[in-house]
Design an enzyme around this catalytic site. Structure first.
Site, PDB file in Angstrom:
ATOM      1  N   HIS A   1      23.220  25.655  53.788  1.00 47.83           N
ATOM      2  CA  HIS A   1      23.248  26.913  53.742  1.00 47.83           C
ATOM      3  C   HIS A   1      22.741  27.369  52.415  1.00 47.83           C
ATOM      4  O   HIS A   1      23.487  27.317  51.258  1.00 47.83           O
ATOM      5  CB  HIS A   1      24.668  27.401  53.890  1.00 47.83           C
ATOM      6  CG  HIS A   1      25.184  28.887  53.543  1.00 47.83           C
ATOM      7  ND1 HIS A   1      26.302  29.491  53.403  1.00 47.83           N
ATOM      8  CD2 HIS A   1      24.370  29.884  53.690  1.00 47.83           C
ATOM      9  CE1 HIS A   1      26.252  30.584  53.275  1.00 47.83           C
ATOM     10  NE2 HIS A   1      25.231  31.029  53.313  1.00 47.83           N
TER      11      HIS A   1
ATOM     12  N   SER B   1      32.986  22.212  54.183  1.00 49.27           N
ATOM     13  CA  SER B   1      32.047  22.768  52.996  1.00 49.27           C
ATOM     14  C   SER B   1      32.618  21.814  51.686  1.00 49.27           C
ATOM     15  O   SER B   1      33.392  22.077  51.489  1.00 49.27           O
ATOM     16  CB  SER B   1      32.309  24.111  52.859  1.00 49.27           C
ATOM     17  OG  SER B   1      31.459  24.245  51.308  1.00 49.27           O
TER      18      SER B   1
ATOM     19  N   MET C   1      23.554  26.970  45.995  1.00 51.48           N
ATOM     20  CA  MET C   1      23.630  28.365  45.293  1.00 51.48           C
ATOM     21  C   MET C   1      22.907  28.230  44.047  1.00 51.48           C
ATOM     22  O   MET C   1      22.815  27.556  43.332  1.00 51.48           O
ATOM     23  CB  MET C   1      25.041  28.683  44.691  1.00 51.48           C
ATOM     24  CG  MET C   1      26.160  28.686  46.054  1.00 51.48           C
ATOM     25  SD  MET C   1      27.698  29.181  45.148  1.00 51.48           S
ATOM     26  CE  MET C   1      28.649  29.185  46.795  1.00 51.48           C
TER      27      MET C   1
ATOM     28  N   ASP D   1      31.689  31.310  58.477  1.00 53.09           N
ATOM     29  CA  ASP D   1      31.707  31.037  56.994  1.00 53.09           C
ATOM     30  C   ASP D   1      32.473  31.818  56.168  1.00 53.09           C
ATOM     31  O   ASP D   1      31.821  32.798  55.715  1.00 53.09           O
ATOM     32  CB  ASP D   1      30.367  30.496  56.435  1.00 53.09           C
ATOM     33  CG  ASP D   1      30.363  29.920  55.069  1.00 53.09           C
ATOM     34  OD1 ASP D   1      31.379  29.452  54.685  1.00 53.09           O
ATOM     35  OD2 ASP D   1      29.266  29.640  54.750  1.00 53.09           O
TER      36      ASP D   1
ATOM     37  N   MET E   1      21.937  29.650  49.785  1.00 60.14           N
ATOM     38  CA  MET E   1      22.470  31.222  48.887  1.00 60.14           C
ATOM     39  C   MET E   1      21.461  31.324  47.754  1.00 60.14           C
ATOM     40  O   MET E   1      22.000  31.216  46.664  1.00 60.14           O
ATOM     41  CB  MET E   1      23.736  31.150  48.680  1.00 60.14           C
ATOM     42  CG  MET E   1      24.755  31.288  49.894  1.00 60.14           C
ATOM     43  SD  MET E   1      26.629  30.987  49.497  1.00 60.14           S
ATOM     44  CE  MET E   1      26.438  29.109  50.031  1.00 60.14           C
TER      45      MET E   1
ATOM     46  N   HIS F   1      29.038  20.915  55.722  1.00 61.89           N
ATOM     47  CA  HIS F   1      28.141  22.281  55.575  1.00 61.89           C
ATOM     48  C   HIS F   1      27.987  22.042  53.828  1.00 61.89           C
ATOM     49  O   HIS F   1      29.031  22.085  53.117  1.00 61.89           O
ATOM     50  CB  HIS F   1      29.111  23.503  55.637  1.00 61.89           C
ATOM     51  CG  HIS F   1      28.599  24.819  55.335  1.00 61.89           C
ATOM     52  ND1 HIS F   1      27.726  25.352  56.315  1.00 61.89           N
ATOM     53  CD2 HIS F   1      28.875  25.622  54.223  1.00 61.89           C
ATOM     54  CE1 HIS F   1      27.487  26.603  55.700  1.00 61.89           C
ATOM     55  NE2 HIS F   1      27.955  26.669  54.566  1.00 61.89           N
TER      56      HIS F   1
ATOM     57  N   MET G   1      28.457  35.621  57.672  1.00 63.17           N
ATOM     58  CA  MET G   1      29.274  35.354  56.494  1.00 63.17           C
ATOM     59  C   MET G   1      30.651  36.365  56.639  1.00 63.17           C
ATOM     60  O   MET G   1      30.527  37.506  56.919  1.00 63.17           O
ATOM     61  CB  MET G   1      28.678  35.830  55.204  1.00 63.17           C
ATOM     62  CG  MET G   1      27.333  34.762  54.816  1.00 63.17           C
ATOM     63  SD  MET G   1      27.815  33.185  54.682  1.00 63.17           S
ATOM     64  CE  MET G   1      29.452  33.149  53.372  1.00 63.17           C
TER      65      MET G   1
ATOM     66  N   ASP H   1      26.811  24.058  50.784  1.00 62.89           N
ATOM     67  CA  ASP H   1      26.558  25.498  50.128  1.00 62.89           C
ATOM     68  C   ASP H   1      25.537  25.232  48.758  1.00 62.89           C
ATOM     69  O   ASP H   1      26.194  24.951  47.779  1.00 62.89           O
ATOM     70  CB  ASP H   1      27.883  26.044  49.736  1.00 62.89           C
ATOM     71  CG  ASP H   1      28.550  26.549  50.751  1.00 62.89           C
ATOM     72  OD1 ASP H   1      27.861  27.265  51.679  1.00 62.89           O
ATOM     73  OD2 ASP H   1      29.720  26.075  51.264  1.00 62.89           O
TER      74      ASP H   1
END
Ligand code: DX5
Ligand code: ZN
Length: 224
Positions: free
Chosen positions: A75, A16, A45, A181, A77, A41, A146, A43
């Protein structure tokens, strides 16, 4: 075409970039691929669903441009996955994973994301009961468990999610993948594999190490 992690059942290690040095992101990515990483990966947010802000489609597009063959696992979030999924796919994401906690109609969300021409993942927070995702399982390619409360890298692995992994794995088809993760390190990755996990997201245990190749080799050794 990007390398396709669905083409193998070999355990996949996905760094990540959340823990990478963003001032030299391209070189950081080159280094982890050179060190044996399988895919990336990403992330994403929004400072709303999680108490942190990371990056959005422009960074994904830059990564795609500099690494045309990388499989990019986004991913999300974020509170409104369908609002941003098209931009993520346009930027180059190959898989888009959304959180069950923000999806009133998870089957509908999965179907909308699939229409964009990418793979689809669903994920659940440590506090979310595993049953919440059961109705959507047939409609996704990946389930991401998670193993920390999302928002930050460098947190401690929560071993209590391993039973969730076992439960989910029993319900997955052979063409679907189970991903984990949060807090994955050489001393717990084997437990996750034994619970059925196929794909391992790792941020700090790779990017916080000076010897990235050594870090990935240690993770692979623990999986062997
Ligand atoms: C957590 C993110 C993770 C995180 C993993 O909010 O979804 O991908 O970056 O970081 P480590 O491996 O350091 O726990
Ligand atoms: Zn993640």
């Amino acid at each position: 075409m990007p390398s396709n992690p669905f083409a193998t059942i070999t355990p996949q290690i996905a760094p990540s970039i959340l823990s990478a040095d963003f001032s030299k992101l391209g070189a950081e990515i080159d280094e982890v691929f050179g060190a044996g990483a399988d895919f990336l990966h990403l992330d994403v947010m929004d400072g709303h669903f999680v108490p942190n802000i990371s990056f959005g489609p422009p960074i994904v597009a830059s990564v795609r441009k500099s690494h045309p063959n990388a499989y990019l696992d986004a991913h999300l979030m974020i509170s409104e996955p369908l609002r941003y999924a098209p931009a993520m796919v346009k930027a180059g994401a190959n898989n888009v994973t959304f959180h069950i906690e923000v999806a009133a109609d998870p089957v509908g969300v999965a179907m909308e994301i699939r229409k964009l021409g990418c793979h689809v993942g669903i994920t659940l927070n440590p506090a979310t009961p595993v049953e919440a995702i059961f109705p959507a399982l047939d409609h996704v390619d990946v389930v991401l468990v998670m193993s920390v409360v999302p928002g930050f890298s460098g947190q401690k692995f929560m071993p209590e999610v391993l039973s969730k992994c076992e439960t989910i794995k029993k319900r997955l088809r052979p063409d679907q993948r189970l991903e984990i993760d949060g807090g994955i390190k050489p001393d717990n990755i084997r437990q996750a594999k034994d619970a059925g996990v196929d794909w391992f997201v790792v941020a700090s245990a790779i990017f916080d190490q000076t010897d990235r190749a050594g870090a990935i080799a240690q993770l692979r050794k623990a999986l062997a």
